[in-house]
Design a protein around this motif. Structure first.
Motif, mmCIF file in Angstrom:
data_model
loop_
_atom_site.group_PDB
_atom_site.id
_atom_site.type_symbol
_atom_site.label_atom_id
_atom_site.label_comp_id
_atom_site.label_asym_id
_atom_site.label_seq_id
_atom_site.Cartn_x
_atom_site.Cartn_y
_atom_site.Cartn_z
ATOM 1 N N PHE A 6 -1.371 1.009 -0.468
ATOM 2 C CA PHE A 6 -2.437 0.031 -0.677
ATOM 3 C C PHE A 6 -1.955 -0.947 -1.739
ATOM 4 O O PHE A 6 -1.262 -0.557 -2.687
ATOM 5 C CB PHE A 6 -3.716 0.725 -1.149
ATOM 6 C CG PHE A 6 -4.311 1.636 -0.117
ATOM 7 C CD1 PHE A 6 -5.308 1.190 0.737
ATOM 8 C CD2 PHE A 6 -3.875 2.945 0.009
ATOM 9 C CE1 PHE A 6 -5.853 2.031 1.698
ATOM 10 C CE2 PHE A 6 -4.404 3.794 0.963
ATOM 11 C CZ PHE A 6 -5.403 3.331 1.813
ATOM 12 N N GLN A 7 -2.355 -2.196 -1.636
ATOM 13 C CA GLN A 7 -1.960 -3.212 -2.604
ATOM 14 C C GLN A 7 -3.164 -3.604 -3.457
ATOM 15 O O GLN A 7 -4.220 -3.930 -2.929
ATOM 16 C CB GLN A 7 -1.414 -4.466 -1.887
ATOM 17 C CG GLN A 7 -0.889 -5.526 -2.828
ATOM 18 C CD GLN A 7 0.320 -5.045 -3.634
ATOM 19 O OE1 GLN A 7 1.271 -4.505 -3.083
ATOM 20 N NE2 GLN A 7 0.272 -5.239 -4.940
ATOM 21 N N GLY A 8 -2.985 -3.553 -4.768
ATOM 22 C CA GLY A 8 -4.039 -3.954 -5.678
ATOM 23 C C GLY A 8 -3.532 -4.981 -6.666
ATOM 24 O O GLY A 8 -2.412 -5.484 -6.549
ATOM 25 N N ARG A 9 -4.370 -5.288 -7.630
ATOM 26 C CA ARG A 9 -4.028 -6.245 -8.683
ATOM 27 C C ARG A 9 -3.602 -5.470 -9.926
ATOM 28 O O ARG A 9 -4.290 -4.551 -10.370
ATOM 29 C CB ARG A 9 -5.243 -7.115 -9.006
ATOM 30 C CG ARG A 9 -4.998 -8.104 -10.135
ATOM 31 C CD ARG A 9 -6.219 -8.922 -10.430
ATOM 32 N NE ARG A 9 -7.261 -8.101 -11.034
ATOM 33 C CZ ARG A 9 -8.259 -8.580 -11.752
ATOM 34 N NH1 ARG A 9 -8.385 -9.879 -11.938
ATOM 35 N NH2 ARG A 9 -9.171 -7.770 -12.257
ATOM 36 N N VAL A 10 -2.476 -5.837 -10.510
ATOM 37 C CA VAL A 10 -1.988 -5.178 -11.721
ATOM 38 C C VAL A 10 -2.824 -5.643 -12.913
ATOM 39 O O VAL A 10 -2.937 -6.842 -13.175
ATOM 40 C CB VAL A 10 -0.497 -5.507 -11.965
ATOM 41 C CG1 VAL A 10 -0.035 -4.904 -13.289
ATOM 42 C CG2 VAL A 10 0.350 -5.018 -10.813
ATOM 43 N N VAL A 11 -3.410 -4.683 -13.616
ATOM 44 C CA VAL A 11 -4.127 -4.969 -14.864
ATOM 45 C C VAL A 11 -3.232 -4.600 -16.033
ATOM 46 O O VAL A 11 -3.033 -5.396 -16.948
ATOM 47 C CB VAL A 11 -5.472 -4.208 -14.927
ATOM 48 C CG1 VAL A 11 -6.184 -4.448 -16.249
ATOM 49 C CG2 VAL A 11 -6.364 -4.602 -13.746
ATOM 50 N N GLY A 143 1.772 -3.379 -8.279
ATOM 51 C CA GLY A 143 0.414 -3.016 -7.885
ATOM 52 C C GLY A 143 0.330 -2.290 -6.559
ATOM 53 O O GLY A 143 -0.760 -2.029 -6.061
ATOM 54 N N ALA A 144 1.476 -1.943 -5.981
ATOM 55 C CA ALA A 144 1.484 -1.136 -4.757
ATOM 56 C C ALA A 144 1.209 0.317 -5.139
ATOM 57 O O ALA A 144 1.843 0.862 -6.044
ATOM 58 C CB ALA A 144 2.819 -1.245 -4.038
ATOM 59 N N VAL A 145 0.258 0.925 -4.465
ATOM 60 C CA VAL A 145 -0.117 2.315 -4.717
ATOM 61 C C VAL A 145 0.116 3.095 -3.430
ATOM 62 O O VAL A 145 -0.537 2.839 -2.417
ATOM 63 C CB VAL A 145 -1.585 2.427 -5.167
ATOM 64 C CG1 VAL A 145 -2.001 3.881 -5.316
ATOM 65 C CG2 VAL A 145 -1.802 1.659 -6.470
#
Length: 159
Positions: A6-11, A143-145
């Motif tokens: 899953f791709q998210g936004r890096v915080v 941000g790839a999980v």
């Protein structure tokens, strides 16, 4: 071994691989960590009896997968404190957009402790529907999980 990314936004950037611990409801940061911080619980078992997904489960070193945090304005300080005490989660993975209190705790931990935790948000409802306790979670700098089933141990059972 099956896996899904899953791709998210890096915080808070970072890479880590850890065992998933999943909360389907809001994560009350203070209630979850208060007992462990007050009593010095090395496993940092969740003290929030209103969270049946996590109650009494060890949280230290786990990839905490959650929709959002809820509760007290001290939530950010709780994240900072558990990281400073080397009892924090391996990472925080949000299906929704991170709230300002959790973000503040993550920034404090990243900048003022030796034990920062990578944080990725906006992973989506599909992420939270797919991830299960015990899965291996690998977080990349971008941000790839990636979620994988746990590898079997020597006896054929799951680790």
């Amino acid at each position: 071994m099956a896996s899904r990314t899953f791709q998210g936004r890096v915080v808070i950037p970072g890479t880590v691989s850890a065992e998933a611990l999943v909360s389907r409801g809001g994560f009350n940061t203070l209630a979850s960590y208060q007992t462990a911080l007050l009593l010095g619980d090395k496993q940092v078992k969740c003290g929030d009896q209103n969270n049946p997904d996590l109650y009494k489960k060890p949280m230290a070193g786990r990839a905490i997968c959650l929709p959002e945090t809820i509760g007290s304005t001290t939530g950010g300080m709780a994240f900072y404190t558990v990281c400073a005490l080397e009892k924090g989660p391996a990472c925080l993975l949000f299906s929704k957009t991170i709230d300002s209190l959790a973000a503040a705790g993550a920034v404090l931990a990243a900048n003022w402790t030796e034990h920062p935790m990578p944080v990725v948000d906006q992973l989506g409802d599909e992420f939270l529907g797919y991830v299960q306790d015990g899965m291996t979670v690998t977080v990349g700098e971008d941000g790839a999980v990636t979620l994988s089933d746990p590898e079997p141990d020597a006896t054929g059972g799951k680790k």
